[in-house]
Design a protein around this motif. Structure first.
Motif, PDB file in Angstrom:
ATOM      1  N   GLY A 128       0.764  -1.159   0.022  1.00 39.18           N
ATOM      2  CA  GLY A 128      -0.180   0.011   0.078  1.00 39.18           C
ATOM      3  C   GLY A 128       0.782   1.403   0.153  1.00 39.18           C
ATOM      4  N   GLU A 129       0.177   2.484   0.161  1.00 44.65           N
ATOM      5  CA  GLU A 129       0.856   3.663   0.244  1.00 44.65           C
ATOM      6  C   GLU A 129       1.244   4.025   1.590  1.00 44.65           C
ATOM      7  N   GLU A 130       2.129   5.290   1.744  1.00 44.96           N
ATOM      8  CA  GLU A 130       2.571   5.630   2.883  1.00 44.96           C
ATOM      9  C   GLU A 130       1.469   5.478   4.059  1.00 44.96           C
ATOM     10  N   HIS A 131       1.764   5.294   5.215  1.00 46.45           N
ATOM     11  CA  HIS A 131       1.030   5.201   6.412  1.00 46.45           C
ATOM     12  C   HIS A 131       1.449   5.697   7.586  1.00 46.45           C
ATOM     13  N   LYS A 132       2.099   7.059   7.487  1.00 46.83           N
ATOM     14  CA  LYS A 132       2.726   7.652   8.731  1.00 46.83           C
ATOM     15  C   LYS A 132       1.563   8.387   9.414  1.00 46.83           C
ATOM     16  N   ASP A 133       0.634   8.841   8.797  1.00 45.41           N
ATOM     17  CA  ASP A 133      -0.521   9.450   9.366  1.00 45.41           C
ATOM     18  C   ASP A 133      -1.662   8.665   9.882  1.00 45.41           C
ATOM     19  N   GLY A 134      -1.364   7.536  10.202  1.00 42.62           N
ATOM     20  CA  GLY A 134      -2.338   6.357  10.901  1.00 42.62           C
ATOM     21  C   GLY A 134      -3.631   5.973   9.812  1.00 42.62           C
ATOM     22  N   LEU A 135      -3.335   6.003   8.745  1.00 44.53           N
ATOM     23  CA  LEU A 135      -4.612   5.713   7.803  1.00 44.53           C
ATOM     24  C   LEU A 135      -4.569   4.390   7.526  1.00 44.53           C
ATOM     25  N   PRO A 136      -5.878   3.743   7.333  1.00 46.74           N
ATOM     26  CA  PRO A 136      -6.048   2.288   6.743  1.00 46.74           C
ATOM     27  C   PRO A 136      -5.075   2.016   5.704  1.00 46.74           C
ATOM     28  N   CYS A 137      -4.560   0.831   5.204  1.00 43.99           N
ATOM     29  CA  CYS A 137      -3.645   0.597   4.283  1.00 43.99           C
ATOM     30  C   CYS A 137      -4.152  -0.355   3.338  1.00 43.99           C
ATOM     31  N   VAL A 142       7.838  17.399 -17.319  1.00 44.75           N
ATOM     32  CA  VAL A 142       7.550  16.404 -18.189  1.00 44.75           C
ATOM     33  C   VAL A 142       6.201  15.877 -18.008  1.00 44.75           C
ATOM     34  N   THR A 143       5.749  15.539 -16.895  1.00 43.72           N
ATOM     35  CA  THR A 143       4.480  15.473 -16.484  1.00 43.72           C
ATOM     36  C   THR A 143       4.274  15.835 -15.220  1.00 43.72           C
ATOM     37  N   ASN A 144       3.093  16.105 -14.708  1.00 44.41           N
ATOM     38  CA  ASN A 144       2.591  16.809 -13.553  1.00 44.41           C
ATOM     39  C   ASN A 144       1.424  16.665 -13.476  1.00 44.41           C
ATOM     40  N   GLU A 145       1.033  15.683 -12.545  1.00 45.49           N
ATOM     41  CA  GLU A 145      -0.366  15.502 -12.367  1.00 45.49           C
ATOM     42  C   GLU A 145      -0.953  15.063 -11.087  1.00 45.49           C
ATOM     43  N   TYR A 146      -2.276  14.915 -10.797  1.00 46.75           N
ATOM     44  CA  TYR A 146      -2.633  14.217  -9.374  1.00 46.75           C
ATOM     45  C   TYR A 146      -3.116  12.861  -9.647  1.00 46.75           C
ATOM     46  N   VAL A 147      -2.904  11.882  -8.564  1.00 44.56           N
ATOM     47  CA  VAL A 147      -3.454  10.761  -8.546  1.00 44.56           C
ATOM     48  C   VAL A 147      -4.402  10.688  -7.537  1.00 44.56           C
ATOM     49  N   LEU A 148      -5.442  10.216  -8.091  1.00 48.10           N
ATOM     50  CA  LEU A 148      -6.816  10.197  -6.977  1.00 48.10           C
ATOM     51  C   LEU A 148      -7.172   8.634  -7.029  1.00 48.10           C
ATOM     52  N   ARG A 149      -7.055   8.302  -5.486  1.00 50.36           N
ATOM     53  CA  ARG A 149      -7.411   7.094  -5.314  1.00 50.36           C
ATOM     54  C   ARG A 149      -8.092   6.729  -3.950  1.00 50.36           C
ATOM     55  N   GLU A 150      -8.602   5.524  -3.614  1.00 50.67           N
ATOM     56  CA  GLU A 150      -9.450   5.359  -2.304  1.00 50.67           C
ATOM     57  C   GLU A 150      -8.716   4.287  -1.643  1.00 50.67           C
ATOM     58  N   THR A 151      -8.760   4.624  -0.413  1.00 48.23           N
ATOM     59  CA  THR A 151      -8.107   3.645   0.807  1.00 48.23           C
ATOM     60  C   THR A 151      -9.160   2.978   1.452  1.00 48.23           C
ATOM     61  N   VAL A 152      -9.280   1.798   1.386  1.00 44.59           N
ATOM     62  CA  VAL A 152     -10.570   1.036   1.872  1.00 44.59           C
ATOM     63  C   VAL A 152     -10.054   0.051   2.951  1.00 44.59           C
ATOM     64  N   ASN A 153     -10.727   0.487   3.869  1.00 47.51           N
ATOM     65  CA  ASN A 153     -10.714  -0.590   5.405  1.00 47.51           C
ATOM     66  C   ASN A 153     -12.071  -1.354   5.473  1.00 47.51           C
ATOM     67  N   LYS A 154     -12.276  -2.743   4.910  1.00 48.41           N
ATOM     68  CA  LYS A 154     -13.414  -3.007   4.937  1.00 48.41           C
ATOM     69  C   LYS A 154     -14.013  -3.472   6.426  1.00 48.41           C
ATOM     70  N   LYS A 155     -13.060  -3.667   7.190  1.00 48.45           N
ATOM     71  CA  LYS A 155     -13.163  -4.224   8.494  1.00 48.45           C
ATOM     72  C   LYS A 155     -13.806  -2.742   9.389  1.00 48.45           C
ATOM     73  N   GLU A 156     -13.131  -1.878   9.184  1.00 48.47           N
ATOM     74  CA  GLU A 156     -13.829  -0.677   9.760  1.00 48.47           C
ATOM     75  C   GLU A 156     -14.964   0.073   9.172  1.00 48.47           C
ATOM     76  N   GLY A 157     -15.185  -0.421   7.837  1.00 50.60           N
ATOM     77  CA  GLY A 157     -16.289   0.269   7.064  1.00 50.60           C
ATOM     78  C   GLY A 157     -15.857   1.598   6.597  1.00 50.60           C
ATOM     79  N   LEU A 158     -14.603   1.852   6.359  1.00 46.91           N
ATOM     80  CA  LEU A 158     -14.132   2.976   5.830  1.00 46.91           C
ATOM     81  C   LEU A 158     -13.667   3.144   4.575  1.00 46.91           C
ATOM     82  N   CYS A 159     -13.978   4.383   3.915  1.00 48.14           N
ATOM     83  CA  CYS A 159     -13.347   4.684   2.484  1.00 48.14           C
ATOM     84  C   CYS A 159     -13.014   6.191   2.329  1.00 48.14           C
ATOM     85  N   VAL A 160     -11.660   6.093   2.247  1.00 48.13           N
ATOM     86  CA  VAL A 160     -11.131   7.433   2.374  1.00 48.13           C
ATOM     87  C   VAL A 160     -10.793   8.117   1.211  1.00 48.13           C
ATOM     88  N   PRO A 161     -10.527   9.333   0.639  1.00 46.29           N
ATOM     89  CA  PRO A 161      -9.957   9.533  -0.392  1.00 46.29           C
ATOM     90  C   PRO A 161      -8.416  10.076  -0.207  1.00 46.29           C
TER      91      PRO A 161
END
Length: 287
Positions: free
Chosen positions: A16-25, A251-270
């Protein structure tokens, strides 16, 4: 410090992505790349506009003075066990493989802000013909890297010697007043035509929206509970201009938008990230 390939092991596990901020991974497989960032809802906008109180100047100076100490304490607490290995980098940045298909010599890479090696060691384990220089603000993190079997002692980075530099979740941890200096240093060691591969937290990432009142240091700039700081970057308002002032071409410069999903906690965060490539020109403008 420098590292080179010495074994032939491979690992294709995607993490997964970085998780230093305590987010589900647990990461959903869908992501979008776009030139426009995330749009806030009304509640989120109210929260941001209502949080205008800044940390006192005295505390801000103390935090900046103790920045290295705070990162060292972070690695003392977490050792090499906090961040996930970044096995996704060759998928997102084809330059890490494509360059090697056409070059007889080794690709020379600099990772600025290597931490404990979560990017460089998975990269070397993919059996790439690559030589890596690595540096970090935290002496304790550097010592962890030195303990790895791939470490070798050649550590000085000659001017104009690097093919590719990486800034992976690093620039956001640097005080905004010192970002240009960091980019200047990388520009100096890159070869003409060399590139920077960049990925970091983007404006309105969920981690930014979780900061409570009393953590704001400046515009889109916050302090975590452990004393380390974090900026939220935007494509048009900060990042491209920062690199352009130093002399890089976008050369390229763009946003990457995705969702982090924690099914156990029922969380879906952008989640919002910036992913970019910047190039040092082949020669000085006008020459």
């Amino acid at each position: 410090m420098a590292l080179s390939k010495q074994d032939d092991t491979a690992d294709v596990v995607l993490s997964g992505e970085e998780h230093k901020d305590g987010l589900p991974c647990l990461i959903s497989p869908v992501q979008r790349k776009t030139s426009t960032g995330r749009t806030l809802n009304e509640k989120e906008m109210e929260k941001l506009t209502g949080d205008q109180t800044l940390v006192s100047d005295f505390k801000q100076m103390k935090l900046e003075k103790e920045a290295q100490k705070n990162w060292d304490l972070f690695y003392k607490r977490n050792t090499t066990n906090f961040f996930k290995d970044r096995h996704w980098t060759t998928r997102e940045f084809e330059e890490l493989k494509v360059c090697l298909e056409f070059e007889a010599r080794k690709l020379v890479l600099l990772e600025a802000g290597c931490g404990v090696g979560n990017f460089i060691f998975p990269l070397l384990e993919e059996d790439l013909n690559i030589f890596v220089y690595a540096c970090d603000f935290s002496p304790r993190a550097v010592e962890f890297v030195k303990e790895h079997s791939l470490y070798c002692t050649e550590g000085n980075v000659p001017v104009g010697s690097v093919d590719v530099a990486t800034l992976i979740f690093v620039l956001s941890a640097i005080h905004p007043d010192k970002m240009q200096q960091a980019l200047d240093n990388i520009y100096r060691v890159l070869k003409p035509g060399g590139i920077i591969l960049f990925r970091d937290y983007g404006l309105y990432d969920h981690a930014m929206m979780r900061f409570k009142a009393g953590n704001k240091l400046g515009e889109n700039f916050y302090v975590r509970q452990d004393g380390t700081s974090k900026s939220e970057l935007s494509v048009s308002e900060l990042l491209a201009d920062l690199f352009r002032v130093v002399g890089f071409e976008s050369v390229t410069n763009e946003y990457v938008l995705r969702e982090t999903v924690n099914k156990k906690e029922g969380l879906c965060v952008p989640r919002v990230f910036l992913q970019s490539k910047f190039r040092r020109p082949d020669q000085l403008q006008g020459s």
